[in-house]
Design an enzyme around this catalytic site. Structure first.
Site, mmCIF file in Angstrom:
data_model
loop_
_atom_site.group_PDB
_atom_site.id
_atom_site.type_symbol
_atom_site.label_atom_id
_atom_site.label_comp_id
_atom_site.label_asym_id
_atom_site.label_seq_id
_atom_site.Cartn_x
_atom_site.Cartn_y
_atom_site.Cartn_z
ATOM 1 N N SER A 224 74.737 39.354 53.048
ATOM 2 C CA SER A 224 75.962 38.869 52.417
ATOM 3 C C SER A 224 77.151 39.656 52.934
ATOM 4 C CB SER A 224 75.879 39.026 50.897
ATOM 5 O OG SER A 224 75.926 40.398 50.537
ATOM 6 N N ASP A 225 78.346 39.099 52.779
ATOM 7 C CA ASP A 225 79.534 39.902 52.994
ATOM 8 C C ASP A 225 79.740 40.765 51.747
ATOM 9 O OD1 ASP A 225 81.823 40.978 54.111
ATOM 10 O OD2 ASP A 225 82.605 39.044 54.755
ATOM 11 N N TRP A 226 80.688 41.672 51.835
ATOM 12 C CA TRP A 226 80.915 42.672 50.788
ATOM 13 C C TRP A 226 81.151 41.994 49.428
ATOM 14 C CZ3 TRP A 226 81.418 48.083 51.686
ATOM 15 C CH2 TRP A 226 81.843 48.821 50.570
#
Length: 753
Positions: free
Chosen positions: A288-290
């Site tokens: 996932s992104d942040w």
């Protein structure tokens, strides 16, 4: 250093890599890896499996003492990877705990945003895209990996492959531009550079193709915003760069922040499973992104953190970055039967597969003596070359290159700003190593005086104007270094107005009153609208944020030791009001025509209400960009003549060759970027007015003519139609051999079944 270690490093760095030498995992190697994965998996508890899905770290770097609870979590096998741990001793300690004290001795991966260089900083990715040069992109990521791996970093969150059609978007600075063909070539090159011929090489890094997918289509150019895409558009425009990078062996893929057609990408089963896994055959792991998992709550797609974990797991997300939905809830979801152990096993297999390909089980530590050769002369030389190849000459009224004897007034807020020159996403670049234009001018003994005029790009005061005007009056020529500071582009740094910020336009207007010729050099993370001052300057160079060696590159270009070689990877707007703007748009039923356009100031007062021009345009700025996609001048001129097509009609899967003669009509030797565009005139869904299909860099001596040829087949003419069938269609195709997207020699051919 031990002799074998030195040999490894020398072979890795100096070995000339090409397709024929690229390591391809054999069926035997694959079998061994899968066997080892299954063996490890069979020994793991559910808690340890969930631990592999956890990526931990902080927004910049882990500081202070390592918390004991963090070490305990590693000891228990509850963490699979770290980001932003930049203390070498911490890297070694955490890896030692994982290898020697965790239940199954599974190594950690240490990650970092190494976007366009680690210590030696190259031009921003949009600048590198302006080189239209795969070897430059590959070399930049190869050097970044070599330097960063000396700090224990074996995973980078690059390349960014988002097609960007809106210069207001801050992250356009990180993008490969607006065209899927160019982006696909660059994406492949970046992956090959980061990962080397063999991912097990200890000086390589796992690449991460991001942001999957459609992030660059955010409404209004506002970061994190909503994205609405038809499936044919998704597949024809936004997917090809990811396909190219995955085919090149990209180890990981990052899901994007945005939603696509109402479903956030991180929880989008269609995108992650059907498209990425089943269709693109991706076998690495998805991260996932942040916090993009828990942000699904804010999106209104998930009820709470537990629902986040459920949706992400069902969608096929393997690893969660920083947020803890998996850590807190996956075990309970398995016990409740909402997520299967088989699904968790699939996540862990994907993660272990990359750890094995990185050879972390056999070589988990930084090789002895691997220093990264930080800022080595070879690295700096490549960075300078990249800056030269990335710089785009937009205007030149016979002022450039300057004579060595010229007395120069160097003015502007970015003439001597070593930090700003590095650009966005340069956590590890050090400004003390940056060569600014004033540094380079001093080194070359240029006759110049320097006055900033403005202390920074956003400075709105005029207290420095008098000094700038004074030195301008005493000079033969003014070289103005303006643009925007590094912080004004990148993530969460979108701008509604993309003119030169602060009082830069005002200062340029005052300098123009001196009557001295002005060379405007722009350093910025995006195209900057300059319609207000274009007539006040005699030349314009777009340097983007050029990196560590930008100053030397610009000196050499300005004084003719090198020629600017860049060409625009995005259309350059006249005003932000035109955005989004892109060359490969569709025709309307009333496409804009030059002979029908009526400019707003030409409309008579109290005119009878009518549809002026009867076409698609803006009354105030027309319909064309300021500078088109693919545009870039050099210090010579080129003439295009005699386009020919090998056949008027071709059959499917047969080749066709398009040729033209290119002549250097100027006094200087030079390089031309010759571009091939195609238009499918009639399609089952409407097709773009032009699409880039090929390009070549052609070196021509003064007066020399070369025949340039391109070969295509029906494979190059395929597109995904409304029935989601990827195929070429019978019919007429227009074709151009051109210097940019709004010019060129035109011909046509017929594709017949």
């Amino acid at each position: 250093m031990k002799p074998y270690a030195l040999l490894i490093l020398l072979l890795v760095f100096f070995n000339c890599k090409n397709e024929s030498s690229k390591h391809i995992e054999t069926s035997d190697e694959s079998y061994k890896i899968e066997t080892k994965i299954n063996n490890i998996l069979s020994k793991m508890t559910l808690e340890e499996k969930i631990g592999q899905t956890n990526l931990r770290g902080t927004s910049s770097r882990v500081k202070g003492e390592l918390p004991e609870e963090l070490k305990t979590a590693v000891r228990k096998g509850e963490i699979g990877a770290f980001l932003n741990v930049m203390n070498l001793e911490y890297v070694k300690e955490l890896q030692k705990i994982a290898i020697e004290e965790s239940p199954n001795g599974i190594p950690l991966i240490f990650a970092r945003d190494v976007i366009h260089g680690f210590k030696t900083i190259f031009p921003i990715p949009l600048g590198l895209a302006a080189s239209w040069d795969a070897e430059i992109a590959k070399k930049s990521s190869e050097i970044a990996a070599f330097e960063a791996s000396s700090a224990g970093i074996r995973w980078t969150f690059a390349p960014m492959l988002d097609i960007a059609r809106d210069s207001r978007w801050g992250r356009i600075a990180e993008s490969p531009g607006e065209d899927p063909y160019l982006a696909s070539i660059l994406g492949k090159a970046y992956v090959e550079g980061f990962q080397s011929d063999d991912l097990s090489n200890p000086t390589s890094m796992a690449a991460c193709a991001k942001h999957y997918i459609g992030y660059g289509a955010a409404i209004g150019g506002r970061d994190y915003n909503t994205v609405n895409l038809s499936e044919p558009l998704l597949r024809n425009l936004y997917l090809p760069p990811f396909q190219s990078s995955i085919d090149a062996g990209a180890a990981t893929v990052m899901s994007s922040f945005n939603e696509v057609n109402g479903i956030p990408a991180t929880g989008n089963e269609f995108l992650l499973k059907q498209v990425l896994r089943d269709e693109l055959q991706f076998d690495g792991f998805i991260v996932s992104d942040w916090d993009s998992t828990v942000e699904m709550i804010t999106h209104g797609f998930a009820r709470d953190e537990k629902h986040v974990a459920e949706l992400s797991a069902i969608a096929g997300l393997d690893m969660e970055m920083t947020s803890k939905a998996y850590e807190h809830h996956l075990k309970t979801l398995v016990e409740e039967g909402k997520v299967s152990v088989k699904q968790i096993d699939a996540f862990v297999k994907n993660i272990l597969r990359i750890k094995l390909r990185l050879n972390l089980f056999e070589q988990p530590y930084i090789p002895e003596g691997h220093t990264g050769n930080l800022y080595a002369e070879a690295h700096l030389s490549e960075a300078k070359k990249a800056a030269i190849k990335s710089t785009v000459l937009l205007k030149n009224d016979a002022i450039l290159p300057l004579a060595n004897t010229a007395k120069v007034a160097v003015i502007g807020p970015l003439a001597n700003k070593p930090h700003e020159q590095l650009g966005t996403w340069t956590f590890d670049g050090e400004k003390k190593h940056t060569v600014t234009p004033t540094d380079a001018f001093k080194k070359a003994n240029v006759k110049f005086q320097f006055a900033e005029g403005l202390t920074h790009s956003r400075d709105r005061t005029n207290k420095g104007f008098n000094e700038a005007i004074r030195i301008a009056k005493n000079a033969d020529v003014i070289v103005f270094f303006g643009g925007e500071e590094a912080i004004l582009s990148g993530e969460a740094h979108s701008r509604a107005n993309i003119d030169l910020p602060g009082a830069q336009e005002q200062l340029l207007k005052e300098l123009a009153k001196t009557g001295k010729p002005i060379v405007l050099v722009i350093m910025a993370g995006r195209p900057i609208t300059i319609a207000n001052i274009i007539d006040d300057v005699d030349a314009v160079l777009m340097a983007w944020h050029p990196g560590t060696m930008g100053g030397e590159a610009l000196h050499d270009i300005i004084f003719g030791l090198s020629q600017p070689e860049g060409h625009l990877p995005v259309s350059w707007p006249k005003t932000a009001g035109q955005l989004p703007y892109f060359y490969n748009h569709k025709n309307t039923g009333r496409p804009a025509e030059a002979d029908q356009f009526v400019q707003m100031d030409s409309i008579p007062i109290a005119a009878w209400q009518s549809s002026l021009g009867n076409d698609s345009h803006y009354l105030d700025v027309g319909y064309a960009p300021h500078f088109p996609f693919g545009y870039g001048l050099t210090y010579t001129d080129f003439k295009y003549e005699n386009i020919t097509v090998s056949q008027d009609t071709i059959s499917f899967n047969k080749d066709i060759t398009i040729k033209a003669s290119i002549t250097n009509t100027g006094k200087n030797d030079g390089k031309e970027l010759v571009q091939l565009y195609v238009q499918d005139v009639v399609g089952s869904i409407t097709r773009p007015i032009r699409e880039l299909k090929r390009f070549k860099h052609v070196n021509l001596k003064s007066g020399e003519t070369k025949e340039v040829s391109f070969t295509m087949s029906s494979e190059d003419l395929k597109f995904v139609n409304s029935k989601l069938i990827n195929a070429a269609e019978e019919g007429v195709f227009n074709v151009w051999i051109a210097p940019h997207a709004e010019a060129g020699l035109k011909s046509s051919f017929y594709l017949k079944e």
